[in-house]
Design a protein around this motif. Structure first.
Motif, PDB file in Angstrom:
ATOM      1  N   VAL A  72       8.129   5.235   5.361  1.00  0.00           N
ATOM      2  CA  VAL A  72       6.766   4.736   5.498  1.00  0.00           C
ATOM      3  C   VAL A  72       6.856   3.277   5.940  1.00  0.00           C
ATOM      4  CG1 VAL A  72       4.504   4.610   4.401  1.00  0.00           C
ATOM      5  CG2 VAL A  72       6.245   6.137   3.443  1.00  0.00           C
ATOM      6  N   LEU A  77       1.927   1.277   4.591  1.00  0.00           N
ATOM      7  CA  LEU A  77       1.747   1.114   3.144  1.00  0.00           C
ATOM      8  C   LEU A  77       0.589   0.177   2.841  1.00  0.00           C
ATOM      9  CD1 LEU A  77       5.464   0.897   1.970  1.00  0.00           C
ATOM     10  CD2 LEU A  77       3.819   2.675   1.337  1.00  0.00           C
ATOM     11  N   GLU A  81      -2.717   1.501   0.823  1.00  0.00           N
ATOM     12  CA  GLU A  81      -3.098   0.859  -0.441  1.00  0.00           C
ATOM     13  C   GLU A  81      -4.555   0.416  -0.419  1.00  0.00           C
ATOM     14  OE1 GLU A  81       1.102  -1.105  -2.008  1.00  0.00           O
ATOM     15  OE2 GLU A  81      -0.057  -2.143  -0.466  1.00  0.00           O
ATOM     16  N   ILE A  88      -0.932   7.111  -1.750  1.00  0.00           N
ATOM     17  CA  ILE A  88       0.089   6.393  -2.514  1.00  0.00           C
ATOM     18  C   ILE A  88       0.373   7.123  -3.824  1.00  0.00           C
ATOM     19  CG2 ILE A  88       0.664   4.237  -3.690  1.00  0.00           C
ATOM     20  CD1 ILE A  88       0.691   3.898  -0.698  1.00  0.00           C
ATOM     21  N   GLN A 127      10.628  -4.398   4.262  1.00  0.00           N
ATOM     22  CA  GLN A 127      10.171  -3.035   4.022  1.00  0.00           C
ATOM     23  C   GLN A 127      10.970  -2.388   2.894  1.00  0.00           C
ATOM     24  OE1 GLN A 127      11.779   0.040   4.663  1.00  0.00           O
ATOM     25  NE2 GLN A 127      10.071   1.495   4.681  1.00  0.00           N
ATOM     26  N   LYS A 130       9.740  -3.579  -0.403  1.00  0.00           N
ATOM     27  CA  LYS A 130       8.445  -2.971  -0.754  1.00  0.00           C
ATOM     28  C   LYS A 130       8.653  -1.532  -1.268  1.00  0.00           C
ATOM     29  CE  LYS A 130       3.640  -2.676   0.792  1.00  0.00           C
ATOM     30  NZ  LYS A 130       3.123  -3.558  -0.267  1.00  0.00           N
ATOM     31  N   ILE A 131       9.576  -0.810  -0.633  1.00  0.00           N
ATOM     32  CA  ILE A 131       9.889   0.549  -1.081  1.00  0.00           C
ATOM     33  C   ILE A 131      10.472   0.517  -2.496  1.00  0.00           C
ATOM     34  CG2 ILE A 131      11.440   2.517  -0.712  1.00  0.00           C
ATOM     35  CD1 ILE A 131       9.079   2.571   1.181  1.00  0.00           C
ATOM     36  N   LEU A 134       7.733  -0.222  -5.032  1.00  0.00           N
ATOM     37  CA  LEU A 134       6.810   0.892  -5.272  1.00  0.00           C
ATOM     38  C   LEU A 134       7.472   2.092  -5.933  1.00  0.00           C
ATOM     39  CD1 LEU A 134       4.659   0.928  -2.000  1.00  0.00           C
ATOM     40  CD2 LEU A 134       3.818   0.541  -4.314  1.00  0.00           C
TER      41      LEU A 134
END
Length: 442
Positions: A72, A77, A81, A88, A127, A130-131, A134
């Motif tokens: 993603v 993302l 969101e 999500i 990225q 962020k992965i 999350l």
């Protein structure tokens, strides 16, 4: 045992608004909010939500033997969101099954790997973070925007610590070789390469609902029989596509999700399982290096980068954008950073294509490639003016390089300090555990 590696991409186009020459210097907001919100809600309702629910159901019905990989983009993302948090939530549910792997990719879904190594690395790191934030795990396998790959890109990806990378099984690269083996980067043997079987992938993503197709209607048992009929030593079948193919390119009325649900059962009957990319690159050995001197991708018949950089308009816009990459890198303005991500997105250059592929080209609000180029360059003109207001064009290269070197050194120092902090925390936790065990023994 033969295995299927099933991978889906999630990316969302950020639509630019009509921006006139006379707006330059006056209007610094470049986006069509209504179109962006309505388009992501449409794809969420028609594709992402039903498709992700189906994947979750497939994992549960298979006793966790069905596995899938997703990537993603950071831009997607952000939009999910804001506009489609239900997607999500479903990604979290799929992650909680333990049967889904999230891959790394450039944050903007852009083409920085083709022109600026520092910019590319920064995007991928952002990225990946962020992965991890999350979903709790840092990606170990990488996929570039549109599966773009070359020997040089592979070397950079390997230097970032990734174990594997996904790319296209382009015939003019493979020659007589099969995409159903694992290969490695010729500049970095530690980086394993998984090659997309474009026929088996496109049979689902492009042809499934085409009533004029010779194999229509396609059922799960027939599809698995094709895989089972491959030569015995061809053990890996990589089926890669956009998640939006399920519901958008192939409407739900075509029973595409019912076809998907039936795949694990039909595969199990033939002794075929599903694996994630990390499982494959960890367990299997490469059969040989892959030589890719020029970039390849999964788009169009040529499988190259011509859809984005095939004409003079695209190259002019592309080079103009990245001419200010170093200045943006120095900047701490969040608005400029976000605009930079959105302006890098590959679709901005795809809208400018003049290639004749025999198929209609989606251009969004634009009437032609020239219209797309003019609108983009107007926006880029305003954006460059804003960046230059922070770091003027007359700043000499020596001064700019000095600033960049200082920032990089600070970043490396911070990284080392974080590693040392993690080491000390682990040591402290181990000490506490040892102390607790001693008390129990006494």
């Amino acid at each position: 045992m033969r295995t299927i590696c099933l991978y889906f991409e999630i990316h969302q186009i950020i639509h630019l608004k009509r921006y006139r020459f006379f707006d330059i210097g006056k209007d610094h907001y470049y986006y069509d909010d209504f179109v962006n919100e309505s388009s992501i809600n449409e794809v969420a309702e028609r594709s992402y939500i039903p498709a992700l629910n189906t994947l979750i159901e497939m994992v549960r019905n298979s006793d966790n033997t069905f596995k899938v990989a997703l990537s993603v983009s950071g831009v997607a993302l952000e939009q999910l969101e804001i506009h489609a948090p239900a997607v999500i939530d479903l990604l979290h549910q799929l992650n909680d099954t333990g049967c889904c792997e999230f891959l790394a990719e450039p944050y903007s879904h852009g083409l920085s790997s083709l022109i600026n190594e520092e910019c590319f690395k920064e995007e991928v790191l952002r990225q990946s973070q962020k992965i991890k934030q999350l979903f709790g795990k840092a990606p170990k396998v990488f996929r570039n925007s549109s599966l773009i790959y070359s020997d040089d890109i592979g070397a950079v990806v390997a230097s970032m610590g990734f174990k594997g990378m996904l790319t296209e099984g382009a015939k003019y690269i493979l020659g007589w070789k099969s995409p159903h083996y694992m290969y490695h980067c010729n500049q970095a043997p530690s980086l394993k390469l998984l090659l997309r079987d474009f026929k088996l992938s496109d049979d689902i993503s492009l042809r499934f609902s085409n009533s004029e197709w010779s194999e229509y209607p396609l059922f799960a048992d027939k599809y698995i029989n094709w895989i089972d009929a491959l030569p015995q030593d061809e053990q890996i079948v990589n089926v890669f596509m956009e998640l939006s193919a399920l519901g958008m390119s192939q409407p739900l009325s075509s029973n595409i999700l019912e076809f998907l649900k039936a795949l694990p059962g039909c595969a199990k009957a033939k002794g075929i399982n599903f694996s994630t990319p990390t499982e494959i690159v960890s367990k299997l050995k490469s059969v040989s290096q892959l030589d890719v001197p020029y970039p390849i991708s999964w788009v169009d018949e040529e499988r190259d980068i011509s859809p984005w950089l095939g004409n003079v308009l695209q190259r002019e816009a592309f080079n103009k954008l990245y001419s200010i990459a170093e200045r943006v890198y120095l900047c701490n303005d969040r608005r400029i950073k976000q605009d930079w991500d959105y302006l890098q997105a590959s679709n901005n250059f795809r809208f400018m294509t003049t290639k004749n592929t025999g198929l209609p080209v989606y251009r969004g609000i634009y009437d032609s490639a020239y219209d797309a180029f003019t609108n983009y360059m107007n926006i880029l003109g305003d954006f460059i003016t804003r960046v230059n207001a922070l770091y003027p064009e007359d700043m000499d290269n020596e001064e700019l390089n000095s600033l960049l070197t200082t920032i990089r050194n600070q970043g490396e120092e911070l990284s080392e300090l974080h590693k040392e902090l993690d080491r000390l925390r682990s040591k402290k936790a181990a000490g506490k555990k040892k102390g607790a065990n001693t008390e129990i023994i006494e």
